[in-house]
Write a protein that holds these residues in place. Sequence first.
Motif: not given
Length: 409
Positions: A79-82, A94-98
């Motif tokens: 998800t951090r890449i897309g 998105l950040d890790q918390a999201q």
Amino acid sequence: MSEAQFDLIDHLHARGFIHQSTDLEGLRAHLQERPRTFYLGFDATADSLHVGHLQGLMLMRWLQQAGHRPILLIGGATTRIGDPSFRDESRPILDQAQIQANIAGITRTFGRYLQLGEGAGLVVDNAQWLDGIGYLQFLDQVGRYFSINRLLTFDSVRQRLEREHSLSFLEFGYTLLQAHDFTELARQHDCTVQLGGADQWANIINGVELGRRRDQRALFGLTMPLLTSSDGKKMGKSVNGAVWLDEQRLSSFDFWQFWRNCDDRDVARFLALFTELPMSQIAELTRDGGAALNQAKVLLADQVTTLAHGLEAAQLAREAASGVYGAGEDSGLQSLTLSRAVLQPATLAQALVQAGVQPSRGAVRRLAEGGGLRLDGELVHDVDAPLPAGTLQWRLSLGKKRHYRLTID
């Protein structure tokens, strides 16, 4: 699951789930031989799934009911890449918390459709293995088995480059990460089948190839058709935004109404994909059209809402839909509650603007002039008349498809 046990692949094909397979006859034999483990991936880009994901959830449900074990892979790392597949722009990072909040949100949905837990389906986060892998290790274990020349031929990459849209190295490497996911699930859980939408075909092929070339393991891929309604709209979207599966994001009434108001041309297909009614019954329900087709739409809405939100929520939504036209309760309606103190002036036009369901007082007047505004089933003509004093509540209808419980206190 008597329908599915006869021949699972034929059953899935008849219901509209199958688009492509890396080896359909091999997959048929593979699934018939003994119970298998399969997976479908979900990136954690929102805190709820929407109806665009429902086709995949229903496919997994059929496979599980036929005796196979599902893995719902959440892309906590990817998800951090897309995924760049058929996108013209990069997705927001998105950040890790999201991401963790989104994972918690979408995991709630899975249990509505699948049996999860010990001896049943699993929810797995690919951050478990991707967060700890080093770059050189990844190149050695995965990168050496892929040709840049071949990756450039995949439509999802080629189209971005032909349109001269930016494609980052992170995104370009996504397909390698997904291939690694497949082989890692195969290693850890003996997972041999990957499911995906038609836009995931290249990513799935790469996983199958990596398993064959590096691990000498037979893996299979199966894609579903990209789903659109007959009017060309992408499933999961409506005029008011995404049609979320989580009731915290979209009321059960609005969810029910989405299905009740589908295009006549879609009813048979949606019944096949999104309910468990036998195909013979679906053919009977949709054969004559007219009033019978409207009843089929109600049944579609009941069935899909029951799966997503439970039987009670579906019943309340159906009763509320009847209440819009003067009968039944409205407890399933989406609520709009406004304070009279913030309404200046305290008119219906101002209330709808304040609630954000209409952009301006002029838009409210035009809606009323066209006969599209009702309170408790009665047409409203003068939207600028003062609202009565005291705390009042109405069933509010904007056109045929948008209904609310409006409270002014």
